[in-house]
Design a protein around this motif. Sequence first.
Motif, PDB file in Angstrom:
ATOM      1  N   PRO A  16      -2.814  -6.007   7.834  1.00  0.00           N
ATOM      2  CA  PRO A  16      -3.670  -4.847   7.543  1.00  0.00           C
ATOM      3  C   PRO A  16      -3.306  -4.210   6.194  1.00  0.00           C
ATOM      4  O   PRO A  16      -2.120  -4.068   5.871  1.00  0.00           O
ATOM      5  N   VAL A  17      -4.327  -3.822   5.455  1.00  0.00           N
ATOM      6  CA  VAL A  17      -4.097  -3.177   4.152  1.00  0.00           C
ATOM      7  C   VAL A  17      -3.269  -1.904   4.329  1.00  0.00           C
ATOM      8  O   VAL A  17      -2.423  -1.572   3.504  1.00  0.00           O
ATOM      9  N   SER A  18      -3.490  -1.199   5.444  1.00  0.00           N
ATOM     10  CA  SER A  18      -2.762   0.069   5.668  1.00  0.00           C
ATOM     11  C   SER A  18      -1.251  -0.164   5.740  1.00  0.00           C
ATOM     12  O   SER A  18      -0.468   0.679   5.314  1.00  0.00           O
ATOM     13  N   TRP A  19      -0.823  -1.326   6.244  1.00  0.00           N
ATOM     14  CA  TRP A  19       0.613  -1.621   6.295  1.00  0.00           C
ATOM     15  C   TRP A  19       1.166  -1.741   4.873  1.00  0.00           C
ATOM     16  O   TRP A  19       2.278  -1.318   4.591  1.00  0.00           O
ATOM     17  N   LEU A  20       0.374  -2.345   4.003  1.00  0.00           N
ATOM     18  CA  LEU A  20       0.840  -2.567   2.628  1.00  0.00           C
ATOM     19  C   LEU A  20       0.856  -1.259   1.839  1.00  0.00           C
ATOM     20  O   LEU A  20       1.761  -1.013   1.039  1.00  0.00           O
ATOM     21  N   GLU A  21      -0.147  -0.425   2.096  1.00  0.00           N
ATOM     22  CA  GLU A  21      -0.239   0.839   1.347  1.00  0.00           C
ATOM     23  C   GLU A  21       0.870   1.814   1.704  1.00  0.00           C
ATOM     24  O   GLU A  21       1.196   2.692   0.913  1.00  0.00           O
ATOM     25  N   ARG A  22       1.442   1.631   2.892  1.00  0.00           N
ATOM     26  CA  ARG A  22       2.484   2.592   3.274  1.00  0.00           C
ATOM     27  C   ARG A  22       3.885   2.158   2.817  1.00  0.00           C
ATOM     28  O   ARG A  22       4.861   2.863   3.043  1.00  0.00           O
ATOM     29  N   VAL A  23       4.008   1.008   2.161  1.00  0.00           N
ATOM     30  CA  VAL A  23       5.316   0.594   1.620  1.00  0.00           C
ATOM     31  C   VAL A  23       5.764   1.645   0.598  1.00  0.00           C
ATOM     32  O   VAL A  23       5.017   1.972  -0.322  1.00  0.00           O
ATOM     33  N   PRO A  24       6.984   2.214   0.780  1.00  0.00           N
ATOM     34  CA  PRO A  24       7.383   3.340  -0.064  1.00  0.00           C
ATOM     35  C   PRO A  24       7.289   3.063  -1.561  1.00  0.00           C
ATOM     36  O   PRO A  24       6.888   3.937  -2.333  1.00  0.00           O
ATOM     37  N   THR A  25       7.632   1.857  -1.980  1.00  0.00           N
ATOM     38  CA  THR A  25       7.656   1.595  -3.425  1.00  0.00           C
ATOM     39  C   THR A  25       6.261   1.416  -4.016  1.00  0.00           C
ATOM     40  O   THR A  25       6.102   1.461  -5.229  1.00  0.00           O
ATOM     41  N   TYR A  26       5.242   1.206  -3.170  1.00  0.00           N
ATOM     42  CA  TYR A  26       3.905   0.918  -3.706  1.00  0.00           C
ATOM     43  C   TYR A  26       3.409   2.056  -4.592  1.00  0.00           C
ATOM     44  O   TYR A  26       3.120   1.864  -5.778  1.00  0.00           O
ATOM     45  N   LYS A  27       3.355   3.259  -4.022  1.00  0.00           N
ATOM     46  CA  LYS A  27       2.842   4.401  -4.801  1.00  0.00           C
ATOM     47  C   LYS A  27       3.843   4.819  -5.887  1.00  0.00           C
ATOM     48  O   LYS A  27       3.455   5.190  -6.997  1.00  0.00           O
ATOM     49  N   ASP A  28       5.147   4.728  -5.564  1.00  0.00           N
ATOM     50  CA  ASP A  28       6.172   5.105  -6.558  1.00  0.00           C
ATOM     51  C   ASP A  28       6.051   4.255  -7.818  1.00  0.00           C
ATOM     52  O   ASP A  28       6.116   4.754  -8.935  1.00  0.00           O
ATOM     53  N   GLN A  29       5.873   2.958  -7.603  1.00  0.00           N
ATOM     54  CA  GLN A  29       5.814   2.036  -8.753  1.00  0.00           C
ATOM     55  C   GLN A  29       4.561   2.253  -9.572  1.00  0.00           C
ATOM     56  O   GLN A  29       4.590   2.169 -10.797  1.00  0.00           O
ATOM     57  N   ILE A  30       3.448   2.545  -8.890  1.00  0.00           N
ATOM     58  CA  ILE A  30       2.207   2.799  -9.631  1.00  0.00           C
ATOM     59  C   ILE A  30       2.378   4.069 -10.461  1.00  0.00           C
ATOM     60  O   ILE A  30       1.982   4.126 -11.636  1.00  0.00           O
ATOM     61  N   ALA A  31       3.045   5.079  -9.858  1.00  0.00           N
ATOM     62  CA  ALA A  31       3.282   6.324 -10.593  1.00  0.00           C
ATOM     63  C   ALA A  31       4.184   6.058 -11.799  1.00  0.00           C
ATOM     64  O   ALA A  31       3.985   6.609 -12.877  1.00  0.00           O
ATOM     65  N   ILE A  47      -1.090  -1.559 -12.903  1.00  0.00           N
ATOM     66  CA  ILE A  47      -0.385  -2.555 -12.075  1.00  0.00           C
ATOM     67  C   ILE A  47      -0.913  -2.575 -10.630  1.00  0.00           C
ATOM     68  O   ILE A  47      -0.468  -3.381  -9.820  1.00  0.00           O
ATOM     69  N   ALA A  48      -1.854  -1.692 -10.313  1.00  0.00           N
ATOM     70  CA  ALA A  48      -2.366  -1.637  -8.939  1.00  0.00           C
ATOM     71  C   ALA A  48      -3.362  -2.766  -8.694  1.00  0.00           C
ATOM     72  O   ALA A  48      -4.550  -2.550  -8.461  1.00  0.00           O
ATOM     73  N   THR A  49      -2.871  -3.985  -8.757  1.00  0.00           N
ATOM     74  CA  THR A  49      -3.729  -5.154  -8.547  1.00  0.00           C
ATOM     75  C   THR A  49      -3.661  -5.598  -7.089  1.00  0.00           C
ATOM     76  O   THR A  49      -2.808  -5.148  -6.317  1.00  0.00           O
ATOM     77  N   HIS A  50      -4.555  -6.507  -6.758  1.00  0.00           N
ATOM     78  CA  HIS A  50      -4.544  -7.144  -5.433  1.00  0.00           C
ATOM     79  C   HIS A  50      -3.181  -7.787  -5.172  1.00  0.00           C
ATOM     80  O   HIS A  50      -2.587  -7.634  -4.107  1.00  0.00           O
TER      81      HIS A  50
END
Length: 334
Positions: free
Chosen positions: A108-123, A129-132
């Motif tokens: 599920p995409v929601s599992w991937l979006e909740r990875v702590p580093t996902y939003k931190d790294q984009i910030a 870098i917010a690619t598929h």
Amino acid sequence: MTATVATAKRRRIMAGMRASGKLHVGHWLGALQNFVALAESNDCFYEIADLHALTTNFARSKEIADSVHDIALGWLAAGLDPQRCTMFIQSRVPEISELSVLLSMITPVSWLERVPTYKDQIAALGPEIATHGFLGYPVLQTVDIIAFKGQGVPVGQDQLPHLELCREIVRRFNHLYGDVLTEPEAVLSNFPAVPGLDGRKMSKSYDNSILLSDTEAETTAKVKEMYTDPSKIRKSDPGHPEICPVFFFQEIFNPGNASDIAHRCRAGQLGCVEDKADMAVHLNAALTPLRQRRRELEAKPDYVREVLEDGTRRAREVAARTLTEVRAAIGLTY
Ligand code: SF4
């Protein structure tokens, strides 16, 4: 469930490093020494993760090949024995890419979006870098482990959420298609984050690293510029070695003198210039055998290439068996 390195029984260990820059002392102390120790008594697969490097470095893809080469040299120079472990290049095992597509169908995409580093790294790195591929890197990371039936994964505390996501994906697959994939466990590494020249964690992104490929003179010059306790301006000022990165390295590379150094720092009897020069001597002494082996390896490019080709061939055999099982479990058999 976790196990310490010391108590782990012989089993299949899977670990890797992203090919996004040169190896530094933080890699050596924080991971590589553990890789060498684990390979003594386990069946270890060590991956040079060039596809993972693309998730953030796709615009600088030409640098990846140099990084792959540097990692291979660094691993061998640090004592990884290709007879005792399997070293391979991720993208040269195409089964990994197919398995990644298959597992991405059930994640599920929601599992991937909740990875702590996902939003931190984009910030930190910017929205480009917010690619598929970047969103899906935990799926690829899961495949890195399950393709080789990894039972143990050496991680630090901060990486436990990533491993838990991997375990969730495995459980979902096995629930849907049968008990095919192995759920890996953490092999906790207790080594603390290695500080860089500026006191933050040593990292290529902070440009604060002492590289394994640095010469003795380059290392000494970098140590000279190192951050210390900011409240110790003069030698006579009382210092706080517990917050000083120079002391971190003294404790590791000069342990016999560490308590005396801490005492003299606190008592205002030791200056930072003198202490840094002393630490650089001990750090260089520890790095000398690695530099020597690295020079020998640089003179044998065919040997390094053969090690990677042989490891990649062995890795492919294992990953191909897993892929066959996964395809059969899903029903993709024609
Ligand atoms: S004397 Fe050494 S331990 Fe103390 S602050 Fe300076 S560099 Fe750090």
